[in-house]
Design a protein around this motif. Sequence first.
Motif, mmCIF file in Angstrom:
data_model
loop_
_atom_site.group_PDB
_atom_site.id
_atom_site.type_symbol
_atom_site.label_atom_id
_atom_site.label_comp_id
_atom_site.label_asym_id
_atom_site.label_seq_id
_atom_site.Cartn_x
_atom_site.Cartn_y
_atom_site.Cartn_z
ATOM 1 N N ALA A 124 0.961 -1.146 0.140
ATOM 2 C CA ALA A 124 0.144 0.104 -0.003
ATOM 3 C C ALA A 124 0.796 1.266 0.044
ATOM 4 O O ALA A 124 0.671 2.310 -0.745
ATOM 5 C CB ALA A 124 -0.949 -0.110 1.285
ATOM 6 N N LYS A 125 2.005 1.104 0.696
ATOM 7 C CA LYS A 125 2.687 2.262 0.868
ATOM 8 C C LYS A 125 3.306 2.539 -0.523
ATOM 9 O O LYS A 125 3.452 3.868 -0.848
ATOM 10 C CB LYS A 125 3.937 2.262 1.857
ATOM 11 N N GLU A 126 3.885 1.595 -1.335
ATOM 12 C CA GLU A 126 4.521 1.684 -2.591
ATOM 13 C C GLU A 126 3.604 2.216 -3.516
ATOM 14 O O GLU A 126 3.899 3.141 -4.454
ATOM 15 C CB GLU A 126 5.029 0.340 -2.913
ATOM 16 N N GLY A 127 2.489 1.572 -3.353
ATOM 17 C CA GLY A 127 1.172 2.099 -4.342
ATOM 18 C C GLY A 127 0.833 3.385 -4.225
ATOM 19 O O GLY A 127 0.743 4.230 -5.236
ATOM 20 N N LEU A 128 0.970 4.021 -3.000
ATOM 21 C CA LEU A 128 0.528 5.306 -2.579
ATOM 22 C C LEU A 128 1.538 6.445 -3.292
ATOM 23 O O LEU A 128 1.190 7.285 -3.869
ATOM 24 C CB LEU A 128 0.379 5.538 -1.072
ATOM 25 N N ARG A 164 -1.916 10.784 2.279
ATOM 26 C CA ARG A 164 -1.005 10.562 3.729
ATOM 27 C C ARG A 164 -1.238 9.332 4.129
ATOM 28 O O ARG A 164 -0.394 8.514 4.871
ATOM 29 C CB ARG A 164 -1.487 11.566 4.791
ATOM 30 N N GLY A 165 -2.311 8.573 4.018
ATOM 31 C CA GLY A 165 -2.861 7.487 4.748
ATOM 32 C C GLY A 165 -3.474 6.461 3.790
ATOM 33 O O GLY A 165 -4.239 6.590 3.092
ATOM 34 N N SER A 166 -3.037 5.031 3.898
ATOM 35 C CA SER A 166 -3.446 3.983 3.124
ATOM 36 C C SER A 166 -3.401 2.758 4.011
ATOM 37 O O SER A 166 -2.593 2.377 4.733
ATOM 38 C CB SER A 166 -2.664 3.935 1.876
ATOM 39 N N ALA A 176 -7.999 1.203 0.710
ATOM 40 C CA ALA A 176 -8.373 2.528 1.223
ATOM 41 C C ALA A 176 -7.538 3.564 1.524
ATOM 42 O O ALA A 176 -6.185 3.188 2.088
ATOM 43 C CB ALA A 176 -9.060 2.360 2.627
ATOM 44 N N ILE A 177 -7.718 4.579 1.034
ATOM 45 C CA ILE A 177 -6.917 5.996 1.085
ATOM 46 C C ILE A 177 -7.434 6.970 1.752
ATOM 47 O O ILE A 177 -8.730 7.595 1.514
ATOM 48 C CB ILE A 177 -6.399 6.407 -0.043
ATOM 49 N N SER A 178 -7.110 7.658 2.994
ATOM 50 C CA SER A 178 -7.613 8.668 3.689
ATOM 51 C C SER A 178 -6.579 9.872 3.939
ATOM 52 O O SER A 178 -5.774 9.816 3.832
ATOM 53 C CB SER A 178 -8.294 8.056 4.896
ATOM 54 N N ASP A 179 -7.248 11.055 4.412
ATOM 55 C CA ASP A 179 -6.617 12.111 5.015
ATOM 56 C C ASP A 179 -5.679 12.634 3.777
ATOM 57 O O ASP A 179 -4.518 12.820 4.046
ATOM 58 C CB ASP A 179 -5.889 11.865 6.349
ATOM 59 N N SER A 180 -6.285 12.900 2.715
ATOM 60 C CA SER A 180 -5.312 13.388 1.526
ATOM 61 C C SER A 180 -5.750 14.538 0.984
ATOM 62 O O SER A 180 -6.644 15.037 1.066
ATOM 63 C CB SER A 180 -5.275 12.203 0.368
ATOM 64 N N SER A 181 -4.898 15.042 0.040
ATOM 65 C CA SER A 181 -5.128 16.597 -0.285
ATOM 66 C C SER A 181 -4.675 16.793 -1.776
ATOM 67 O O SER A 181 -3.834 16.159 -2.146
ATOM 68 C CB SER A 181 -4.865 17.748 0.562
ATOM 69 N N ILE A 182 -5.099 17.629 -2.572
ATOM 70 C CA ILE A 182 -4.636 17.959 -3.961
ATOM 71 C C ILE A 182 -4.889 19.533 -4.097
ATOM 72 O O ILE A 182 -5.792 20.200 -3.830
ATOM 73 C CB ILE A 182 -5.686 17.259 -4.959
ATOM 74 N N ILE A 215 -9.596 14.043 1.279
ATOM 75 C CA ILE A 215 -9.918 13.075 0.080
ATOM 76 C C ILE A 215 -9.926 11.894 0.667
ATOM 77 O O ILE A 215 -8.938 11.436 1.409
ATOM 78 C CB ILE A 215 -9.056 13.282 -1.113
ATOM 79 N N ALA A 216 -10.795 10.971 0.446
ATOM 80 C CA ALA A 216 -11.140 9.465 0.784
ATOM 81 C C ALA A 216 -11.380 8.722 -0.469
ATOM 82 O O ALA A 216 -12.304 9.083 -0.985
ATOM 83 C CB ALA A 216 -12.215 9.183 1.868
ATOM 84 N N ILE A 217 -10.487 7.644 -0.602
ATOM 85 C CA ILE A 217 -10.659 6.812 -1.841
ATOM 86 C C ILE A 217 -10.633 5.275 -1.261
ATOM 87 O O ILE A 217 -10.213 4.834 -0.413
ATOM 88 C CB ILE A 217 -9.381 6.858 -2.708
ATOM 89 N N SER A 218 -11.753 4.618 -1.843
ATOM 90 C CA SER A 218 -11.949 3.272 -1.577
ATOM 91 C C SER A 218 -11.935 2.222 -2.684
ATOM 92 O O SER A 218 -12.788 2.652 -3.577
ATOM 93 C CB SER A 218 -13.216 3.072 -0.782
#
Length: 482
Positions: free
Chosen positions: A43-47, A89-91, A104-110, A136-139
Amino acid sequence: MEAGTGPLLSTLLGLLLLSTPGTRGVNPALVARITDKGLEYAAKEGLLVLQTELQKITLPDFTGDFKIKHVGRGHYEFHSLEVQSCELRGSSLKPLPGQGLSLAISDSSIGLRGKWKAHKSFLKLQGSFDLNVKGIAISVNLRLGSDPSGRPTVTASTCSSRIYDVDVDISGNVGWLLNLFHNQIESKLRKVLENKVCELIQKSVTSDLQPYLQTLPVTAEIDDILSIDYSLVEAPRATAQMLDVMFKGEIFNRNHRSPPASPTPMMSLPEKECKQMVYFAISDHAFNIASRVYHQAVYLNFTITDDMLPSDSKIRLNTKAFRPFTPQITRRYPDMNLELRGAVVSAPFLNVSPGNLSLAPQMEIEGFVLLPSSTPESVFRLGVVANVSASLTFNNSKVTGMLHPEKAQVKLIESKVGIFNVNLFQAFLNYYLLNTLYPDANSELAKGFPLPLPRNIQLHDLDLQIHKGFLYLGANAQYLRG
């Protein structure tokens, strides 16, 4: 939307070591266990890759009409929107029982930047704006399957993206335009951006990840005789903290494949805490099938002639030099060459028990005199039992081995030339085995048994455990970019 997002999901699924589903109900000879630590790394690498790819998103222009008190009616346009920054930031990547994976990815910004224009009658205004999209939250759920050819497939069964906060900074003293943005444009921008994120992931799965998985072979070559079947026996088994991927692991003669003589026994894997990212459980059945295939192909048989002996050997393979072993041989066969032919009686099976690897091959060695007509004539037969321990290591892609033999024990089965000195021959045979035959075998074993690793995955921090009936190899993994 830009292409080239394959590294994102190939990183996420690369650690799964996926191949193609095979026959259900067959016990696996090789299991790859991906732990929560391994999924966390994926997940970290994919992020990191997704963060780069999101900066390539292109957004449409937003246009429309407005009516504002004291200003009246007019037309607006927000255009040239470009992503300036992206911070994820979080995944988390979790097993999804019965399906595959949940990302799941959360607490993110663009951060975005663009330009605006507005005009009413002959009045024209323009400027720039900065937009910060936060929360931003992605699932994403990834479903794993197979196509009719038996190769792996992957689809994004669901994808959702939510934006919880949008801040805008518009240049100039145009408070009415700021209100217009929040009243008419913000909701449109949220929806477009949410759809763009899922569009990016959906296209990545279809255009990049699926072709990447299609390159995974269902078999791998071990050497000139052996290949291994890496098809899955069933869908990956997901628990709360790990994913087990069960490979058939069947080794077969690459030139003549036949059904295995016996089914693979079930392995009972350790349930204790897993400290490394991935573990491989390899049944002793896999090694024993390899031994059986070698035996059927007479690959384990050998021939010893005089020119194969070390030049400094005090014993030569001719009847004159062989007189100390059997005195009568020179009377019956003066000045003739000898040839020794060794055959393994049955396939030697690897005994795998806690902390120990061993095998006890049984051989027969037959001595032949080479007559002047070049016709070989059998003159004696010997039985040989060799106790051998083995050690295994593995590098970043293969398991390698080495044999550590004890002295072979020899007994006389038949002699057509009278008395035969078994003890002396035993000393000669051990000298040859230790200095020639076993070193040759170890050179072959050093070539290795390939692990089912996809492209760009390298193992490190290697650990080998020996359990009853199987080897348990633990490692951390690294995705190599480039």
